[in-house]
Design an enzyme around this catalytic site. Structure first.
Site: not given
Ligand code: TRP
Ligand code: ZN
Length: 884
Positions: A284, A286, A321
């Site tokens: 979704g 980052m 986010e």
């Molecule tokens: N940390 C991100 C979220 O939950 C999500 C995420 C983790 C992500 N690994 C990723 C997004 C790899 C894209 C690709 O908000």
């Molecule tokens: Zn998250």
């Protein structure tokens, strides 16, 4: 002089051979093996010479010995398919390095050094979309969880925190905008039509929060004044043609910033906040520090191209986010076993935010539906894991509904037990104590104990035990006493045959049947395997409403009369419990018909009980349409299958459709009236107008089952009259499941109308792949050859194949063709994008819970995948766990 090494001979100094022969990183990573890293890396400086096909990266790390770790004569810098073109230590070229598989080991004689490593990467070839990749002519990074090691050699683990200085240069025409974390410190013109920019992020962060974006983008810009009066510049960067669809995202961002100040006391900490939308993205969005990168799906929205659900999706993900800036970035994770520390908590925070922005009860019901549809099946299958896992092989496979959604439920239970005020004291203490640190789930629980004043000793089992607890509920009545008997059972899961009882907070109320009133809601915490509670003052047998608000993420098995469920479905003042009573009524009925235990008389009786409950939902003027629409949604086939030990997807589909047909026929004129009333409400984003759109399509769905010709006419008319995507998509969804010429006409019209708009074309694929049409499988196969279909874009892959894999009647085709198709997809996608390929495996992994004929066919496909040579770690782990 520097020693430039050619890519074919990256073996370093033979004197380093011993270091290179130290034990290899084990294939399975275990939580108990955590050790602090031997070195601190306080400062990182990165220099990028940008190109779509070739980017040169020079990384300079300042390192010194970590006084709190076991000393090591070498530093291990993780890499993933990188070649060290040049290595320097303290400014001098060195040969004191060696490769250990993908990692670079550099020997360091002293306590403090500077290491410089040069690498070359090809962003265009990067179809995995991890590390630095090209998307639509722009360059973009994704580093969580382990993507930074695809850019440069680095201790790519979340407990190594550094401040970053980033310089990048590239052709101005290709990349007019150059972005990274933190603040822009300087920029200028270079030679030969190039320019450069230098960014500095003052906040120490782990490598997974690094980001860089370069491309031809324009910004929707605004400002936000924080609670202490600082002005923050906000930018949402998109391609020029998309700028008109960024308004909702900007509003959502400002609301999120205000809400986090008001509800959690969290203020933003930089003068700049950038969001970039990219069309090729694995997930979704980052939360990179100061530079969030988003899937276009969660940024772009306007009434013509986005549904009400899409608007909510944008608002929720923007909030999620943004909230990570505190729950994730200021306080990050010690290691990836602690992932739920940031994800579970942040999901809870975005859920509470969305509850406050719209209808709280409807949001709660939606969140529970997601939990039951996605997390419960995970928790009862071969991939079940605790919210804090003990081991993994590929961390990408652990970005799951368990870590995210069950993780949120676990923290929500603490909030329920503590109360809102004490919970806030707990979160304040947590942020205060661990600001700037890489923390653990245990740190969070401890802060909750100390700050909120809870005793969470036994509650910690929620972090270590997998499986959805089953709570059995029985109410006895004698004299003026009602006695509640509760029992809990946490089922065995892979690697965890025996479980301990956990504290389960249950909100309950006892209703007087005549007055339809109760004497207040109570919170009971069941913390033993079995317990009983007595309530006096009930001359007549009361009606029990339990797990109100879904206070605990458990499955309730209640011994309750059908009439009592009808009573609660009509009178419960807790909206969730009311919804639940109606769901239980339907689930209970469908379970018995599917198992063949019901004779025709009993079936007709149950059907008419359900029909009259639905009729009262339609007639109840006290209900708003958003809630009415929610109550009308039948339990999904996936959730129904989940409530059965062994499911027959064919029977479930047939019986659920038969019930829908029965209701649609019996209440045909009521649904037509509802459709007509709702159609007269003009478009706006008000709750009333959104509710009207929701019930409008629900009415069409029932009519589609009860009177298909009439539904087709009404749907075609709704499609033609639509001045928004919610109505248009709703109409097309119903038409997609029907036979006849309107289906074809409107599908053609929809495609022609929105051709070129990728997000809407995604809907066009998904509507057909997810449809009730008996030929959905054949349609999917044909759509794979459509010129707009590509395996390279994850949104497109998901719109066709995820929609199909989660369309039970199509996926579970009796001859196994659906399974074969998904196995083919996994095998074809694995070399392109292993993360996305692995996400299809859990559907096949359900084989143990499916009737024997289909089960064998599913297993066969898993075995076919397992036998394929060169599988990625991602897919291999999921397939082998599914077969174990
Ligand atoms: N940390 C991100 C979220 O939950 C999500 C995420 C983790 C992500 N690994 C990723 C997004 C790899 C894209 C690709 O908000
Ligand atoms: Zn998250």
């Amino acid at each position: 002089m520097d020693i430039a090494r050619t890519p074919s001979t990256p073996e370093g100094n033979p004197e380093m051979a011993d270091a290179a022969r130290e034990p290899k990183a084990p294939a399975t990573i275990r939580r108990e093996d955590y050790r602090p890293f031997a070195w601190l890396v306080p400062e990182v400086s990165l220099d990028f010479d940008l190109g779509l096909e070739s980017t040169k990266v020079v990384a300079t790390l300042t390192v010194r010995r970590n006084p709190n770790a076991e000393a090591s004569p070498t530093i291990r810098l993780n890499g993933d398919a990188l070649v060290p073109v040049r290595v320097k230590v303290d400014g001098e070229a060195t040969t004191s390095w060696a490769m250990d598989d993908d990692d670079l080991l550099v020997s360091l004689p002293g306590d403090a050094h500077q290491i410089e490593v040069t690498t070359h990467i090809n962003p265009t070839e990067n179809t995995a979309l991890m590390g630095l990749f090209a998307s639509n002519g722009m360059l973009c990074t994704q580093c969580e969880a382990e993507g930074f090691r695809r850019i440069t050699f680095f201790p790519d683990r979340p407990d190594v925190l550094s401040t970053y200085r980033v310089r990048m240069s590239g052709p101005t025409a290709l990349f007019p905008v150059l972005l990274s974390n933190g603040n822009l410190e300087s920029e200028g013109e270079g030679e030969g039509g190039t320019h450069w920019a230098e960014w500095h992020d003052p906040w120490p962060k782990p490598s997974y929060l690094f980001a860089l974006v370069a491309g031809d983008l324009i910004a929707n810009s605004d400002t936000f004044t924080t609670m202490s009066g600082r002005e923050v510049a906000l930018n949402i960067w998109v391609r020029e043609s998309d700028e008109g669809r960024t308004g909702h995202a900007m509003e959502s961002l400002k609301k999120s910033m205000r809400w986090d100040e008001e509800v959690f006391g969290r203020e933003y900490d930089l003068d700049l906040f950038n969001i970039v939308a990219v069309s090729d993205f694995n997930m979704g969005a980052m939360e990179n520090k100061g530079l969030n990168v988003f899937n276009t799906k969660y940024v772009l929205a306007d009434e013509d191209t986005a549904t009400d659900g899409d608007f909510d999706g944008v608002e929720g993900v923007i909030a999620h986010e943004y909230f990570h800036n505190w729950s994730g970035n200021r306080v990050t994770c010690r290691d990836w076993f602690q992932l739920s520390l940031k994800e579970g908590f942040t999901v809870l925070r975005d859920q509470l935010f969305s509850q406050d922005m719209g209808s709280a009860p409807v949001k709660r019901i939606e969140d529970v539906r997601v939990l039951r549809g996605a997390q419960f099946p995970e928790d009862s299958g071969p991939l079940a894991h605790p919210i804090r896992p003990d081991s993994y092989r590929e961390i990408s496979n652990f970005y799951t509904a368990t870590i995210y959604n069950k993780g949120a439920e676990v923290i929500r239970m603490m909030r329920t037990m503590a109360g809102e005020e004490a919970f806030r004291k707990g979160t304040d203490l947590y942020f205060d104590r661990h600001d700037g640190e890489a923390a653990t789930c245990e740190d969070f629980v401890k802060a909750m104990e100390d700050g909120a004043g809870l005793d969470l000793e036994q509650f910690r089992w929620w972090y270590s035990q997998a499986g959805t607890p089953k709570v059995t509920v029985r109410l006895e009545h004698e004299g003026d006493t009602a006695t509640l008997h509760l029992a809990q059972d946490v089922p065995p899961t892979p690697g965890q045959p025996k479980k301990q009882p956990m504290p389960i907070p249950l909100k309950l109320a006892l209703f007087d049947r005549e007055s339809a009133q109760h004497h207040g809601e109570q919170l009971v915490v069941l913390n033993k395997a079995e317990d009983s509670l007595s309530f006096t003052g009930f001359a007549k047998r009361p009606v029990l409403s339990i797990n109100r608000g879904f206070s605990a993420p458990v499955s309730i098995e209640r011994d309750i009369a059908q009439d009592d469920l009808v009573f609660l479905a009509a009178h419960d003042d807790d909206p969730f419990a009311r919804y639940e009573a109606l769901q239980d009524l339907v689930v209970g009925h469908l379970k018995t018909v599917v198992s063949g235990e019901l004779d025709n008389t009993a079936r007709d009786h149950a059907r008419s009980a359900i029909t009259s409950a639905i009729a009262s939902v339609l007639a109840d003027e006290a209900l708003d349409d958003l809630m009415r629409g929610e109550l009308l949604i039948l339990p999904s086939e996936t959730y129904l299958a989940e409530t059965m030990l062994i499911a027959d997807p064919g029977r479930i589909h047939a019986e659920r459709q038969a019930l829908r047909t029965h209701i649609g026929k019996a209440l045909e004129s009521e649904f037509v009236d509802l459709h007509e009333r709702a159609s007269s409400v003009p478009y706006s984003l008000s709750a009333e107008a959104r509710g009207a759109r929701k019930v409008k399509t629900q009415a069409l769905i029932y009519l589609g089952a009860g009177n298909p010709e009439r539904a087709a006419d009404l749907a075609a008319a709704q499609y033609d009259a639509a001045d928004n995507m919610t109505d248009r998509q709703g109409a097309l969804l119903v038409l997609c499941g029907l036979q006849g010429v309107e289906r074809t006409n409107k599908l053609i019209d929809f495609y022609n109308r929105y051709q070129g708009n990728a997000l809407v074309v995604d809907k066009w694929f998904a509507l057909q792949a997810g449809s009730m049409h008996p030929s959905a499988l054949a349609h999917v196969k044909a759509l794979a050859d459509h010129p707009d279909f590509t395996m390279k874009n994850p949104n497109r892959v998901r719109s066709l194949y995820m929609a199909f894999a989660y369309n039970p009647h199509a996926f579970h085709a009796e001859d196994g063709e659906g399974y074969r198709l998904i196995a083919d997809v996994i095998l074809a996608l694995d070399p392109i994008n292993p993360q996305t390929a692995a996400r299809f495996v859990p559907q096949l992994g359900r084989w143990r819970r499916i009737e024997p004929g289909r089960s064998a066919l599913m297993r066969k496909q898993l075995e076919r995948i397992a036998a394929a040579p060169g599988l990625s770690r991602d897919t291999h782990e999921q397939v082998s766990r599914s077969l174990d």
